[in-house]
Design a protein around this motif. Structure first.
Motif, mmCIF file in Angstrom:
data_model
loop_
_atom_site.group_PDB
_atom_site.id
_atom_site.type_symbol
_atom_site.label_atom_id
_atom_site.label_comp_id
_atom_site.label_asym_id
_atom_site.label_seq_id
_atom_site.Cartn_x
_atom_site.Cartn_y
_atom_site.Cartn_z
ATOM 1 N N GLY A 1 59.182 52.048 15.952
ATOM 2 C CA GLY A 1 59.524 53.467 15.919
ATOM 3 C C GLY A 1 60.032 53.988 17.244
ATOM 4 O O GLY A 1 60.766 54.974 17.283
ATOM 5 N N PHE A 2 59.648 53.325 18.336
ATOM 6 C CA PHE A 2 60.123 53.773 19.645
ATOM 7 C C PHE A 2 61.509 53.197 19.929
ATOM 8 O O PHE A 2 62.458 53.934 20.175
ATOM 9 C CB PHE A 2 59.135 53.358 20.737
ATOM 10 N N ASP A 3 61.617 51.872 19.891
ATOM 11 C CA ASP A 3 62.900 51.208 20.161
ATOM 12 C C ASP A 3 63.533 50.826 18.821
ATOM 13 O O ASP A 3 63.580 49.665 18.430
ATOM 14 C CB ASP A 3 62.664 49.967 21.029
ATOM 15 N N LYS A 4 64.057 51.837 18.132
ATOM 16 C CA LYS A 4 64.526 51.652 16.759
ATOM 17 C C LYS A 4 65.676 50.665 16.645
ATOM 18 O O LYS A 4 65.810 49.966 15.638
ATOM 19 C CB LYS A 4 64.958 53.007 16.176
ATOM 20 N N ASN A 5 66.511 50.594 17.653
ATOM 21 C CA ASN A 5 67.711 49.759 17.595
ATOM 22 C C ASN A 5 67.662 48.562 18.538
ATOM 23 O O ASN A 5 68.685 47.953 18.820
ATOM 24 C CB ASN A 5 68.942 50.621 17.909
ATOM 25 N N ALA A 6 66.460 48.244 19.019
ATOM 26 C CA ALA A 6 66.270 47.093 19.915
ATOM 27 C C ALA A 6 67.172 47.199 21.147
ATOM 28 O O ALA A 6 67.808 46.244 21.551
ATOM 29 C CB ALA A 6 66.536 45.788 19.170
ATOM 30 N N GLU A 7 67.165 48.365 21.764
ATOM 31 C CA GLU A 7 68.037 48.625 22.914
ATOM 32 C C GLU A 7 67.354 48.413 24.257
ATOM 33 O O GLU A 7 68.016 48.107 25.250
ATOM 34 C CB GLU A 7 68.546 50.070 22.844
ATOM 35 N N VAL A 8 66.014 48.583 24.313
ATOM 36 C CA VAL A 8 65.332 48.599 25.618
ATOM 37 C C VAL A 8 64.046 47.771 25.614
ATOM 38 O O VAL A 8 63.143 48.025 26.407
ATOM 39 C CB VAL A 8 65.025 50.056 26.059
ATOM 40 N N TYR A 9 63.971 46.783 24.750
ATOM 41 C CA TYR A 9 62.724 46.014 24.643
ATOM 42 C C TYR A 9 62.385 45.264 25.924
ATOM 43 O O TYR A 9 61.199 45.055 26.236
ATOM 44 C CB TYR A 9 62.768 45.063 23.441
ATOM 45 N N ARG A 10 63.390 44.857 26.721
ATOM 46 C CA ARG A 10 63.098 44.149 27.975
ATOM 47 C C ARG A 10 62.455 45.097 28.997
ATOM 48 O O ARG A 10 61.514 44.720 29.698
ATOM 49 C CB ARG A 10 64.365 43.516 28.549
ATOM 50 N N ALA A 11 62.960 46.308 29.081
ATOM 51 C CA ALA A 11 62.344 47.294 29.971
ATOM 52 C C ALA A 11 60.934 47.636 29.504
ATOM 53 O O ALA A 11 60.015 47.798 30.311
ATOM 54 C CB ALA A 11 63.203 48.557 30.028
ATOM 55 N N LEU A 12 60.745 47.721 28.189
ATOM 56 C CA LEU A 12 59.416 48.022 27.652
ATOM 57 C C LEU A 12 58.441 46.889 27.954
ATOM 58 O O LEU A 12 57.283 47.134 28.301
ATOM 59 C CB LEU A 12 59.505 48.272 26.145
ATOM 60 N N ALA A 13 58.900 45.652 27.822
ATOM 61 C CA ALA A 13 58.050 44.514 28.173
ATOM 62 C C ALA A 13 57.635 44.594 29.639
ATOM 63 O O ALA A 13 56.496 44.264 29.999
ATOM 64 C CB ALA A 13 58.769 43.206 27.880
ATOM 65 N N ALA A 14 58.549 45.059 30.492
ATOM 66 C CA ALA A 14 58.254 45.175 31.921
ATOM 67 C C ALA A 14 57.218 46.254 32.222
ATOM 68 O O ALA A 14 56.623 46.265 33.306
ATOM 69 C CB ALA A 14 59.542 45.456 32.703
ATOM 70 N N ASN B 1 72.005 43.463 19.984
ATOM 71 C CA ASN B 1 71.032 43.801 21.025
ATOM 72 C C ASN B 1 69.961 42.727 21.203
ATOM 73 O O ASN B 1 69.378 42.600 22.289
ATOM 74 C CB ASN B 1 70.370 45.139 20.708
ATOM 75 N N LEU B 2 69.674 41.990 20.132
ATOM 76 C CA LEU B 2 68.567 41.031 20.155
ATOM 77 C C LEU B 2 68.984 39.616 20.546
ATOM 78 O O LEU B 2 68.129 38.721 20.596
ATOM 79 C CB LEU B 2 67.879 40.995 18.784
ATOM 80 N N VAL B 3 70.257 39.416 20.814
ATOM 81 C CA VAL B 3 70.731 38.071 21.147
ATOM 82 C C VAL B 3 69.912 37.457 22.289
ATOM 83 O O VAL B 3 69.603 36.259 22.281
ATOM 84 C CB VAL B 3 72.234 38.104 21.508
ATOM 85 N N ASP B 4 69.509 38.265 23.254
ATOM 86 C CA ASP B 4 68.759 37.764 24.410
ATOM 87 C C ASP B 4 67.264 38.085 24.307
ATOM 88 O O ASP B 4 66.585 38.232 25.323
ATOM 89 C CB ASP B 4 69.320 38.366 25.700
ATOM 90 N N TYR B 5 66.742 38.164 23.095
ATOM 91 C CA TYR B 5 65.350 38.615 22.931
ATOM 92 C C TYR B 5 64.351 37.723 23.679
ATOM 93 O O TYR B 5 63.309 38.191 24.146
ATOM 94 C CB TYR B 5 64.984 38.703 21.445
#
Length: 360
Positions: A66-79, A129-133
């Motif tokens: 619900g926060f990162d709906k489009n998988a745009e900032v998951y790397r920053a969120l992981a950080a 966006n998820l290519v580098d997940y």
């Protein structure tokens, strides 16, 4: 710092504040700022690490869908210190969601009501966006749903389309049939409808794996508003049909625990502090039904380490936050993890996995 940022964000419409937060995280990623975020907000403690579904979770605190709906900032969120991040909900095709306004804060109650309606850019955009997940260094979950215009009798096709496109680009996948904001979606939780849906999804994943895809855990996210007997039927069915995990729970239609806030009568799903006790009770009941077979992710009203610890003791192997981060800021993850480590030591445990279900 968040005390001052929050004052500004809370002067904005909640959805605009969310969009600006996403933009700020994007900017941080693009400028190579994730290492700074990790330095400020990360917390490493081996006693909090666990392995579930063959995946290593550095800590049990994840970010809910619900926060990162489009998988745009998951790397920053992981950080920011999360042990895992769940993106979505993603539907096969882009859709705008429900009419605005559709997101409401109730500050006095530390709660949020939303009726977003799976607004997202669609599966193809998420794939880009998820290519580098894998570069996120924590497990990335992908929450999938059906498009609003798709009738329930054709819903399985939407979940299959999402898996077809997204399966190579996440560590686990979540079947979302429990959002209250897509008309009739929760009808898919009825026993026979759910059985047929899960069977169709298993057939699709088997097909993908026969074509060379690596097997991925498939989880089911359930609503907190079912009757006790229905919930038991749902989780037993899920276990029997090979579901890998249960997420308990989604937002609630109940307004129990809210004060007479002018927004309390808005339609949509309620999250936050009023859901704490209710979701923990469901975690405990689900664990008593299938906990030894099917790991549980506990979500709903987690604001501090004690809330998280209570859910883990009730039977959750992992937990997720969202509304708690809105009110407490990104530092909430580090605070929860530090408190969990102290509670483990206090109670004589050496690893978080030893605590799962001790109260159940």
């Amino acid at each position: 710092m968040y005390h001052f940022i929050k004052k500004y964000l809370f002067t904005l419409d909640p959805e605009e504040a969310h969009e600006r937060t996403i933009a700020a995280l994007k900017f941080t990623e693009q400028r190579g700022g994730t290492n700074l975020l990790r330095l400020l907000y990360g917390h490493s403690d081996e006693c909090l690490a666990s392995e579930i579904w063959g995946l290593r979770f550095p800590n049990p605190v994840g970010l809910a869908a619900g926060f990162d709906k489009n998988a745009e900032v998951y790397r920053a969120l992981a950080a920011l210190g999360f042990g895992f991040v769940e993106v979505g909900t993603i539907t096969p095709f882009a859709q705008s969601g429900n009419e605005k306004p559709r997101l409401f804060r109730m500050v006095e109650d530390q709660a949020v009501i939303n009726r977003m309606g799976f607004n997202n850019h669609g599966a193809d955009a998420a794939v880009e966006n998820l290519v580098d997940y894998a570069r996120a260094d924590v497990p990335i979950g992908v929450n999938i749903g059906k498009n609003k215009i798709t009738p329930n009798e054709a819903a399985a096709g939407d979940y299959e389309k999402c898996l077809e496109r997204l399966y190579p680009y996440g560590n686990y996948f979540v079947i979302n049939v429990s959002s209250p904001n897509t008309p009739n979606l929760r009808d898919l939780q009825e026993t026979e409808s759910l059985r047929q849906l899960i069977k169709a999804i298993r057939l699709k994943t088997n097909e993908l794996e026969q074509r060379g895809a690596k097997p991925k855990p498939i989880l089911l996210k359930v609503a907190p508003d079912m009757m006790d007997e229905h919930m038991r039927d749902v989780v037993q069915l899920a276990a029997a049909e090979g579901i890998s995990g249960i997420i308990a729970t989604n937002t609630t239609l109940s307004r129990k625990g809210l004060t007479t806030h002018p927004r309390s009568k808005e339609t949509g799903g309620l999250s936050g502090r009023p859901l704490t006790e209710r979701s923990t009770a469901w975690v405990k009941e689900i664990y008593q039904e299938v906990g030894n077979q099917v790991p549980i992710i506990g979500v709903g009203g987690i604001f501090n380490g004690d809330d998280a610890y209570e859910k883990i003791r009730a039977g959750a192997s992992l937990v997720q936050v969202y509304t708690g981060m809105i009110y407490k800021g990104p530092g909430v993850v580090k605070a929860i993890n530090k408190r969990l480590a102290r509670l483990l030591k206090r109670d004589g445990f050496t690893n978080i996995s030893q605590v799962v279900g001790v109260d159940s």
